[in-house]
Design an enzyme around this catalytic site. Structure first.
Site, short mmCIF file in Angstrom:
data_model
loop_
_atom_site.label_atom_id
_atom_site.label_comp_id
_atom_site.label_asym_id
_atom_site.label_seq_id
_atom_site.Cartn_x
_atom_site.Cartn_y
_atom_site.Cartn_z
CE LYS A 51 34.48 42.93 46.86
NZ LYS A 51 35.78 42.26 46.35
CD GLN A 95 34.68 40.36 43.31
OE1 GLN A 95 35.58 41.49 43.41
NE2 GLN A 95 34.95 39.45 43.70
CG ASP A 118 41.17 42.58 47.80
OD1 ASP A 118 40.80 42.63 48.48
OD2 ASP A 118 41.05 42.48 46.59
N1 GUN Z 1 36.71 37.35 45.12
C1 GUN Z 1 36.99 36.30 45.99
N2 GUN Z 1 36.30 37.40 47.19
C2 GUN Z 1 37.78 38.19 47.37
C3 GUN Z 1 38.60 39.12 47.55
O1 GUN Z 1 38.02 39.33 49.15
N3 GUN Z 1 38.94 40.22 46.80
C4 GUN Z 1 38.72 40.18 45.40
N4 GUN Z 1 39.51 40.98 45.03
N5 GUN Z 1 38.85 39.35 44.66
C5 GUN Z 1 37.88 38.41 45.19
#
Ligand code: GUN
Length: 280
Positions: A51, A95, A118
């Site tokens: 990311k 996350q 998100d």
């Molecule tokens: N863990 C797995 N996929 C995601 C996501 O799209 N966003 C976040 N914050 N955590 C994740």
């Protein structure tokens, strides 16, 4: 035929890099994403790294806050409050999953809707359900872009979603419904799963079970999107057996399918959040 997320997201990211540069000239600052990671889960560390690299690629500034598992919840809550109040921060991402013992709903509730890149907040998820999307969860949003890239019309198709999580399955079903699909949502308690998957023109699998969808469970010519990322004997594999490629018209590979698209949509959501905040 495989649909490669990296290729599909290339144009999205190039376009986004141009928009981010224009944003910089117009507002004299760069959109900024804050990423919060708690614990030492290797998969989460990889996702967070990707990311941050994605941000660099398109010119978005990133801040990362990393906490050891065992850090008091209030320490993380204080950081989230500070990021929420920081005018320079446009998006905040925690996350998931958090290590055991942390209250995910409480911590996520500290992220204002305007910075929820998100799309996990009750308001953002609710707006999506009401066909008035504001911020759409990155993975389902990315899946829609992958489906779009095939050029196949979705209206009237039977879409089957395997998985009912708040982060993927539920928003995925809503997006497919908005695209005029007839949608069936299956989950771990669905008896005779293959009776449903065999009816799918579009099959989206987000169950978290390695290679659970086999070729005999897929209708010939279906579009199959594999959201799963599992590690088996040190190797990554999806929720869909690669043999499905011989039956399906399209299949996303793991890795290299949905993953890169999810990150592209996160970058897009961060840029959009920055624009919305400038115009609020
Ligand atoms: N863990 C797995 N996929 C995601 C996501 O799209 N966003 C976040 N914050 N955590 C994740």
């Amino acid at each position: 035929m495989y649909i490669y997320g990296k290729e599909v997201s290339k144009t999205t990211r190039e376009e986004l890099a141009r928009h981010v540069a224009e944003f910089g000239s117009r507002y004299g600052r760069v959109p900024c994403l804050a990423v919060v990671l708690v614990g030492e889960d290797p998969a989460s560390q990889t996702y967070v790294r990707n990311k941050i690299l994605g941000c660099e690629e398109v010119g978005i500034r990133s801040i990362s806050r990393v906490y050891e598992d065992g850090t008091p919840q209030e320490t993380i809550a204080q950081e989230l409050r500070a990021l929420a109040a920081d005018d320079a921060v446009d998006g905040i991402l925690v996350q998931l999953p958090l290590p055991k013992g942390y209250d995910e709903r409480y911590l996520l509730s500290l992220i204002p809707d305007s910075k929820d890149v998100d799309g996990f907040s009750p308001n953002n998820l609710g707006l999506l359900c009401m066909d008035k999307p504001r911020t759409v969860s990155c993975t389902p949003f990315g899946v829609m872009k992958l489906l779009e890239s095939t050029g196949v019309s979705l209206a009237g198709k039977h879409a089957v979603v395997v998985g009912r999580s708040n982060t993927v399955g539920k928003p995925m079903a809503m997006l497919l419904l908005s695209a005029d699909c007839t949608v069936t949502v299956c989950h771990s308690k669905t008896p005779d799963l293959s009776a449903f998957t065999r009816q799918a023109d579009i099959l989206v699998v987000a169950a978290g079970r390695p290679k659970m969808v086999r070729a005999d469970m897929v209708k010939p010519g279906a579009i199959v999107i594999d959201v799963g990322i599992n590690r088996v004997d040190g190797k990554l594999c999806g929720d869909v057996d690669p043999d499905v490629e011989s039956v399906a018209s399209y299949l996303t590979p793991v890795p290299g399918g949905v993953g890169p698209m999810t990150i592209s949509m996160l970058l897009y959501n961060t840029y959009r959040a920055a624009v919305a905040r400038e115009n609020a």
